[in-house]
Design an enzyme around this catalytic site. Structure first.
Site, mmCIF file in Angstrom:
data_model
loop_
_atom_site.group_PDB
_atom_site.id
_atom_site.type_symbol
_atom_site.label_atom_id
_atom_site.label_comp_id
_atom_site.label_asym_id
_atom_site.label_seq_id
_atom_site.Cartn_x
_atom_site.Cartn_y
_atom_site.Cartn_z
ATOM 1 N N GLU A 151 0.802 -1.231 0.000
ATOM 2 C CA GLU A 151 0.000 0.000 0.000
ATOM 3 C C GLU A 151 0.838 1.286 0.000
ATOM 4 O O GLU A 151 0.649 2.153 0.852
ATOM 5 C CB GLU A 151 -0.973 -0.029 1.185
ATOM 6 C CG GLU A 151 -1.899 -1.240 1.142
ATOM 7 C CD GLU A 151 -2.780 -1.408 2.374
ATOM 8 O OE1 GLU A 151 -2.789 -0.518 3.249
ATOM 9 O OE2 GLU A 151 -3.469 -2.438 2.459
ATOM 10 N N GLU A 198 -6.182 -10.806 -1.362
ATOM 11 C CA GLU A 198 -6.955 -10.647 -0.120
ATOM 12 C C GLU A 198 -8.451 -10.638 -0.445
ATOM 13 O O GLU A 198 -9.197 -9.778 -0.010
ATOM 14 C CB GLU A 198 -6.548 -9.348 0.597
ATOM 15 C CG GLU A 198 -5.055 -9.264 0.882
ATOM 16 C CD GLU A 198 -4.640 -8.011 1.655
ATOM 17 O OE1 GLU A 198 -5.506 -7.364 2.281
ATOM 18 O OE2 GLU A 198 -3.437 -7.684 1.639
#
Length: 375
Positions: free
Chosen positions: A154, A259
């Site tokens: 991220e 995910e």
């Protein structure tokens, strides 16, 4: 004619019962790995935790939290490998492809990492040394055992610019290249990933492509990009998902869906599509938690169709997509029950709160069978 019909029905019966017996890992065995994120209870194989489902259904595992910096390296001179060792033991025993999550991230990283003993910000060189020591220690311990690592997690803002995290402001934008370099030094054979959410949104995807092209041009050993896949019933569209995988394939990268879950609850108005910023917290209202007594059949079917549509795209890009990992096993332990609103009742995975396969599970298996029958 009757005999042919009976034979056809028998054949159908065999197919139906084979369907009922099929596991995710066997359905996609020639296509891609199918993984699950494991929580601590599952890693320690506590009764009723879902670890039995993991052994039966999946051939890849990622730890949800236990390899994040705050858990594995809570204090400057202290590492806690007890849970991580058990994770690796579980994966080795069950012959699974193991992913380490995550080495460099701005969240779940203790404050001390970025400060000297007086609480002042570290210098670039001191933080690079700290990063290198951490990566060498953690990756080095599991060299040849953990197969791939989410090296940087991220690093991008929604507009595709680099997030001004402490890693970025203290070291500079080459912190990403350095993290990959250290991970490669620690285990030259491990696959190394850049992992992020909402890369299906064009501005962020373009930022990721620019970043990854630059890293590749510098010879940084990036194996694949991880698309987190925190999806909902509308986002991303099938077209967005398709275009995103195609775009990363075009720059020579493998893609992992890392995910995966599908939020079936109404999205809070102030929350963006694909957002997975873990620090986000919002106020509960009954309208945002409508299914406390179970999921209506219409939504159950919508979820099943949604999973089938997405798996259709993953299958189309088999060869580029080499792993699909669900973020959790059953609805009961999904992080989506508490994020971005605590205490909601969500239904984002393929197994219900009792660990039974849902309609979505069947639709994913059928997608595999239908696709492979055409090839």
């Amino acid at each position: 004619m009757m005999r042919q019909l009976t034979f056809a029905m028998l054949l159908l019966g065999v197919i139906v019962s084979a369907d009922a017996q099929t596991t995710l890992k066997s359905a996609f065995k020639d296509t891609f790995l199918v993984g699950a994120a494991m929580n601590r209870a599952q890693i320690f194989e506590e009764p009723g935790s879902g670890s039995a489902i993991i052994k039966e259904q999946f051939n890849s595992i990622t730890p949800e939290n236990i390899l994040k910096w705050e858990r594995v390296h809570p204090k400057p001179e202290e590492y806690d490998f007890a849970a991580a060792d058990r994770f690796v033991e579980f994966g080795t025993k069950n012959k699974m492809f193991m992913v380490g999550h995550t080495l460099v991230w701005h969240n779940q990283t203790p404050k001390w990492v970025f400060e000297d003993e007086k609480g002042n910000p570290l210098t670039r060189d001191a933080l690079l040394k700290r990063m290198r020591d951490h990566i060498h220690t953690v990756v080095g311990r599991y060299k040849g055992k953990i197969n791939g690592w989410d090296v940087v997690n991220e690093a991008l803002n929604e507009d595709g610019t680099l997030r001004q995290s402490k890693w970025m402001t203290i070291i500079g934008e080459d912190y990403i290249a350095q993290a990959f370099k250290f991970a490669h030094e620690a285990d030259p054979k491990a696959e190394l990933y850049y992992n992020d959410f909402s890369l299906e949104n064009e501005a962020k995807r373009n930022g990721a492509i620019a970043l990854l092209k630059k890293l590749k041009a510098q010879g940084v050993p990036v194996t694949a990009v991880g698309l987190q896949g925190h999806n909902d019933l509308e986002w991303p569209t099938v077209e967005q998902q398709d275009a995103t995988i195609a775009a990363f394939r075009a720059i020579g990268l493998k893609v992992a869906i890392t995910e995966l879950d599908i939020d079936v609850l109404p999205r809070p108005p102030q929350q963006a599509s694909g957002d997975a910023e873990v620090t986000r917290s919002m106020q509960a209202t009954p309208q945002l938690n409508p299914y406390t007594n179970g999921l209506p059949d219409s939504v159950q079917q919508a979820l099943a169709k949604r999973y089938a549509d997405l798996f259709g795209i993953y299958y189309k890009y088999r060869g580029t997509v080499d792993r699909v990992t669900f973020w959790g096993v059953t609805d009961k332990e999904s992080w989506k029950n508490n994020w971005p609103i605590r205490g909601r009742t969500n239904y984002p995975l393929l197994f219900d709160r009792e660990g039974k396969p849902k309609a979505a599970f069947d639709s994913v298996i059928k997608t595999a069978n239908r696709k492979s029958a055409h090839h």
